[in-house]
Write a protein that holds these residues in place. Structure first.
Motif, PDB file in Angstrom:
ATOM      1  N   TYR A  83       0.625  -1.058  -0.147  1.00  0.00           N
ATOM      2  CA  TYR A  83      -0.104  -0.014   0.027  1.00  0.00           C
ATOM      3  C   TYR A  83       0.881   1.206   0.009  1.00  0.00           C
ATOM      4  CZ  TYR A  83       0.845   0.781   5.086  1.00  0.00           C
ATOM      5  OH  TYR A  83       1.788   0.961   6.084  1.00  0.00           O
ATOM      6  N   LYS A  84       0.360   2.378  -0.189  1.00  0.00           N
ATOM      7  CA  LYS A  84       1.055   3.529  -0.234  1.00  0.00           C
ATOM      8  C   LYS A  84       0.494   4.447   1.245  1.00  0.00           C
ATOM      9  CE  LYS A  84       2.096   4.457  -5.129  1.00  0.00           C
ATOM     10  NZ  LYS A  84       3.510   4.273  -4.749  1.00  0.00           N
ATOM     11  N   ASP A  85       1.572   4.962   2.076  1.00  0.00           N
ATOM     12  CA  ASP A  85       1.206   5.471   3.062  1.00  0.00           C
ATOM     13  C   ASP A  85       0.679   7.251   2.696  1.00  0.00           C
ATOM     14  OD1 ASP A  85       3.353   7.226   2.815  1.00  0.00           O
ATOM     15  OD2 ASP A  85       4.399   6.278   4.559  1.00  0.00           O
ATOM     16  N   LYS A  86       0.381   7.672   3.889  1.00  0.00           N
ATOM     17  CA  LYS A  86      -0.219   9.090   3.348  1.00  0.00           C
ATOM     18  C   LYS A  86       0.905  10.144   2.814  1.00  0.00           C
ATOM     19  CE  LYS A  86      -3.643   8.585   7.087  1.00  0.00           C
ATOM     20  NZ  LYS A  86      -4.488   8.364   6.034  1.00  0.00           N
ATOM     21  N   ASN A  87       2.248   9.851   2.842  1.00  0.00           N
ATOM     22  CA  ASN A  87       3.212  10.679   2.026  1.00  0.00           C
ATOM     23  C   ASN A  87       3.525   9.880   0.909  1.00  0.00           C
ATOM     24  OD1 ASN A  87       3.788  12.262   4.323  1.00  0.00           O
ATOM     25  ND2 ASN A  87       4.782  10.549   5.464  1.00  0.00           N
ATOM     26  N   GLY A  88       2.917   9.082   0.368  1.00  0.00           N
ATOM     27  CA  GLY A  88       3.160   8.259  -1.029  1.00  0.00           C
ATOM     28  C   GLY A  88       4.200   7.489  -0.994  1.00  0.00           C
ATOM     29  N   VAL A  89       4.521   7.065   0.173  1.00  0.00           N
ATOM     30  CA  VAL A  89       5.608   5.988   0.198  1.00  0.00           C
ATOM     31  C   VAL A  89       5.216   4.624   0.090  1.00  0.00           C
ATOM     32  CG1 VAL A  89       7.653   5.017   1.596  1.00  0.00           C
ATOM     33  CG2 VAL A  89       6.878   7.560   1.627  1.00  0.00           C
ATOM     34  N   ASP A  90       5.771   3.471  -0.391  1.00  0.00           N
ATOM     35  CA  ASP A  90       5.443   2.071  -0.640  1.00  0.00           C
ATOM     36  C   ASP A  90       5.627   1.615   0.641  1.00  0.00           C
ATOM     37  OD1 ASP A  90       4.434   2.378  -3.190  1.00  0.00           O
ATOM     38  OD2 ASP A  90       6.335   2.130  -4.187  1.00  0.00           O
ATOM     39  N   LYS A  91       4.636   0.739   1.221  1.00  0.00           N
ATOM     40  CA  LYS A  91       4.843   0.168   2.440  1.00  0.00           C
ATOM     41  C   LYS A  91       4.186  -1.276   2.245  1.00  0.00           C
ATOM     42  CE  LYS A  91       6.647   3.456   5.143  1.00  0.00           C
ATOM     43  NZ  LYS A  91       5.794   4.132   6.397  1.00  0.00           N
ATOM     44  N   ASN A 118      -2.577   4.507   8.676  1.00  0.00           N
ATOM     45  CA  ASN A 118      -1.440   5.063   7.795  1.00  0.00           C
ATOM     46  C   ASN A 118      -1.680   4.834   6.097  1.00  0.00           C
ATOM     47  OD1 ASN A 118       0.360   6.039   9.587  1.00  0.00           O
ATOM     48  ND2 ASN A 118       1.053   4.234  10.314  1.00  0.00           N
ATOM     49  N   ILE A 119      -2.610   4.070   5.886  1.00  0.00           N
ATOM     50  CA  ILE A 119      -3.052   3.621   4.696  1.00  0.00           C
ATOM     51  C   ILE A 119      -3.794   4.786   3.982  1.00  0.00           C
ATOM     52  CG2 ILE A 119      -4.556   2.205   3.127  1.00  0.00           C
ATOM     53  CD1 ILE A 119      -4.320  -0.051   4.989  1.00  0.00           C
ATOM     54  N   ASP A 120      -3.170   5.190   2.652  1.00  0.00           N
ATOM     55  CA  ASP A 120      -3.947   6.304   1.946  1.00  0.00           C
ATOM     56  C   ASP A 120      -4.597   6.033   0.622  1.00  0.00           C
ATOM     57  OD1 ASP A 120      -4.108   9.119   1.596  1.00  0.00           O
ATOM     58  OD2 ASP A 120      -2.876   8.888  -0.340  1.00  0.00           O
ATOM     59  N   ASN A 121      -4.287   4.517   0.065  1.00  0.00           N
ATOM     60  CA  ASN A 121      -4.646   4.387  -1.191  1.00  0.00           C
ATOM     61  C   ASN A 121      -5.693   3.386  -1.133  1.00  0.00           C
ATOM     62  OD1 ASN A 121      -2.581   2.522  -0.583  1.00  0.00           O
ATOM     63  ND2 ASN A 121      -2.321   2.266  -2.820  1.00  0.00           N
ATOM     64  N   CYS A 122      -5.930   2.733   0.049  1.00  0.00           N
ATOM     65  CA  CYS A 122      -6.760   1.649   0.020  1.00  0.00           C
ATOM     66  C   CYS A 122      -7.992   1.951   1.299  1.00  0.00           C
ATOM     67  CB  CYS A 122      -5.926   0.060   0.717  1.00  0.00           C
ATOM     68  SG  CYS A 122      -4.738  -0.370  -0.276  1.00  0.00           S
ATOM     69  N   ARG A 123      -9.110   1.127   0.974  1.00  0.00           N
ATOM     70  CA  ARG A 123      -9.963   1.157   2.240  1.00  0.00           C
ATOM     71  C   ARG A 123     -10.792  -0.194   2.256  1.00  0.00           C
ATOM     72  NH1 ARG A 123     -15.406   1.473  -0.098  1.00  0.00           N
ATOM     73  NH2 ARG A 123     -15.432   1.722  -2.436  1.00  0.00           N
ATOM     74  N   PHE A 124     -11.299  -0.207   3.548  1.00  0.00           N
ATOM     75  CA  PHE A 124     -11.976  -1.652   3.803  1.00  0.00           C
ATOM     76  C   PHE A 124     -13.427  -1.670   3.700  1.00  0.00           C
ATOM     77  CE2 PHE A 124      -7.925  -1.466   5.565  1.00  0.00           C
ATOM     78  CZ  PHE A 124      -7.244  -2.664   5.924  1.00  0.00           C
ATOM     79  N   LEU A 125     -13.845  -2.739   3.036  1.00  0.00           N
ATOM     80  CA  LEU A 125     -15.142  -2.873   2.770  1.00  0.00           C
ATOM     81  C   LEU A 125     -15.988  -2.998   4.002  1.00  0.00           C
ATOM     82  CD1 LEU A 125     -16.929  -3.145   0.025  1.00  0.00           C
ATOM     83  CD2 LEU A 125     -17.022  -5.586   0.448  1.00  0.00           C
ATOM     84  N   GLU A 126     -17.064  -2.097   4.286  1.00  0.00           N
ATOM     85  CA  GLU A 126     -17.984  -2.131   5.543  1.00  0.00           C
ATOM     86  C   GLU A 126     -18.905  -3.199   5.250  1.00  0.00           C
ATOM     87  OE1 GLU A 126     -17.675  -0.152   8.055  1.00  0.00           O
ATOM     88  OE2 GLU A 126     -16.250   1.430   7.106  1.00  0.00           O
TER      89      GLU A 126
END
Length: 269
Positions: A83-91, A118-126
């Motif tokens: 994933y990418k964190d809020k600074n655009g860094v790959d984690k 810390n995840i910026d580009n993903c979300r979890f299905l409710e």
């Protein structure tokens, strides 16, 4: 569309379906994840998966056969869900527990809340975005289904630099049947079709799509146009069909293994 003799037939044109597929791709993209085998010596693609939130805890789900090549005692450290964190860094997401059901081809990985925040580009299905009555959907709502995954032929890896390049495939099709006894949803599939941009495409394989989430289309729903029906589990190549395991059974598995008394996997880490 539904069966012609059904009073609740959903009418949608090809052009509408193409536009809806493009919208679905954008909506579902942050939920879609890629499972990678990754350690100091190697990196390679395992398959697709999805992110779900259940009872205020966070999980990555896929098929058991997707991660079968990784020894069970190495999965927490050896599997990379990027994933990418809020600074655009790959984690890589921090996995704190894992469990699998070989008989039903399910694997679930609990994700640390520290990764989630810390995840910026993903979300979890409710939970309210998951359909717990697939029979009711097929009989009363529609037989249209959407999928979105990482086909193997669209994944390239620079093994020396350990860099992975991936393209996703949105795919729209229809329910062929639902067998209550086996509890499997069967979808029709064709290797030729039309992309969300309107051009003709040919799919060389559904390999790599295993573990991706399958969604129903809720055109008349005020809250959401899509709900997860299940997880793509297998491809019957000779019969042009895809098999889907219902999401409600995946949640029941998570409930039993991660929440039931004596079954909290976090205590075993």
């Amino acid at each position: 569309m539904l069966h012609e003799d059904d009073e609740n037939v959903l009418i949608i044109t090809t052009e509408e379906l193409r536009r809806e597929t493009a919208q679905f791709k954008e909506w579902s993209g942050p939920i879609l994840i890629k499972f990678l085998a990754d350690n100091e010596d190697y990196i390679y693609s395992l398959g697709s998966g999805g992110l779900v939130k259940y009872k205020e805890r966070y999980f990555a789900i896929t098929n058991e056969h997707v991660v079968r090549s990784i020894n069970q005692n190495e999965r927490i450290s050896g599997i990379n869900i990027p994933y990418k964190d809020k600074n655009g860094v790959d984690k890589r997401m921090t996995i704190i527990a894992e469990a699998e059901d070989k008989d039903n081809d399910i694997a679930a990985f609990e994700i640390s809340p520290h990764s989630v925040i810390n995840i910026d580009n993903c979300r979890f299905l409710e939970e309210d975005q998951m359909e717990k009555n697939v029979k009711g959907y097929i009989e009363n709502t529609s037989n249209i289904v959407f999928s979105h995954g990482y086909p193997m032929y669209e994944t390239t890896i620079d093994y020396e630099e350990k860099v992975v390049s991936m393209e996703t495939l949105p795919y729209t099709t229809f329910v062929d049947s639902y067998d209550e006894f086996s509890d499997i949803i069967m979808l029709t599939c064709d290797l030729k079709g039309t992309s969300e941009f309107g051009n003709e495409i040919e799919i060389s394989s559904f390999g790599g799509m295993s573990g991706s989430l399958i969604y129903g289309y809720y055109k008349e729903d005020d809250k959401t146009n899509y709900k997860c029906l299940g997880i793509l589990s297998f491809w019957e190549q000779n019969n042009n069909r895809l098999g889907v395991y219902p999401i409600n059974d995946v949640l029941n598995f998570i409930e039993t293994v991660f929440f039931s008394s004596g079954g909290d996997k976090r205590l075993q880490i």
